[in-house]
Design an enzyme around this catalytic site. Structure first.
Site, PDB file in Angstrom:
ATOM      1  CB  SER A 136      -0.856  -0.076   1.226  1.00  0.00           C
ATOM      2  OG  SER A 136      -1.537   1.203   1.623  1.00  0.00           O
ATOM      3  CE1 TYR A 149      -3.772  -1.876   5.254  1.00  0.00           C
ATOM      4  CE2 TYR A 149      -3.405   0.259   4.555  1.00  0.00           C
ATOM      5  CZ  TYR A 149      -3.662  -1.048   4.338  1.00  0.00           C
ATOM      6  OH  TYR A 149      -3.929  -1.390   3.213  1.00  0.00           O
TER       7      TYR A 149
END
Length: 246
Positions: A136, A149
């Site tokens: 990501s 995250y």
């Protein structure tokens, strides 16, 4: 012989999109996830649409002790593996609950890294294969809005880079692709106000993954605009970055 692809985390929107992209090109598909029987309808759909060979396999990315047995139990060691396992959670919970923080870190880094270690070693012994990890852009700089995250994805990005370097340096015939999708319209992002120009659809990600494998890419941003955005964000001085909400 028919080439094969293993999709780990196949119950995700990106996982199914990737399965369709490969099935459309004639690949046999192994769908792996927790509660694999829930993928029965997806299996039927892939067979009906593409005439693909499709099998279902149970796997728990967080149960590291089961990973070697999982790989050994596959009907054939796949030519390509795509891992879409991930869990974002809610930042407020992640920063106050150690259990939630651990779940996020294990889902996005520890579990996928363990599976890729087992699979990479098997592919090295064979002398060929491609591993595709979905990381990501959140991992390119820690931000207050999602740093738990983001830190897990940063770890996975670094793992993929190091694994790619190791396998290339040793001339193993095994390649590693890092995919940085940016925003994607999936169940995980449902309810978020996402900018249309920066947000990909799952099918777009699936097709980008297939093209990256075919072209032997190392790192791809599904929408190239993200490369420029993240370059700018990474280069903001820390004293200024601390005052920002981005």
């Amino acid at each position: 012989m028919t080439q094969s692809v293993l999709i780990i985390g196949a119950r995700s929107d990106i996982g199914i999109a990737a399965a369709r992209a490969f099935a459309a090109k004639g690949y046999a598909v192994q769908l792996a996830a927790r509660n694999a029987p829930a993928l029965a309808d997806d299996r039927k759909d892939l067979i009906a649409r593409y005439g693909a060979q499709v099998s279902l396999h149970e796997v728990d990315a967080l149960d590291l002790s089961s990973h070697e047995a999982f790989v050994a139990g596959l009907p054939v060691l796949p030519d390509v593996v795509v891992c879409t396992v991930g869990f974002m959670g809610e930042q407020k919970q992640n920063e106050t609950s150690l259990a939630e923080m651990a779940r996020v870190m294990r889902s996005n880094f520890e579990g996928p890294a363990s599976l890729f270690t087992v699979l990479a070693n098997k592919m090295v012994a064979r002398g060929s294969g491609t591993l595709v990890g979905i990381s990501s852009v959140a991992g390119e700089r820690g931000r207050a809005a999602n740093y738990v995250y983001g830190s897990a994805k940063a770890g996975f990005t670094a793992f993929l880079s190091g694994l790619r370097n190791r396998l290339a340096k040793d001339k193993t015939g095994v390649h590693v692709v890092t995919v940085l999708p940016g925003f994607v319209r999936t169940a995980m992002t449902q309810g978020l106000d996402l900018p249309a120009k920066l947000t990909a659809e799952p099918a777009e990600v699936g097709n980008a993954i297939f093209k990256a494998v075919e072209k032997g890419k190392d790192v791809i941003y599904v929408r190239p605009v993200w490369q420029g955005i993240m370059l700018a964000i990474r280069n903001i001085p820390e004293f200024q970055f601390k005052k920002m909400s981005i």
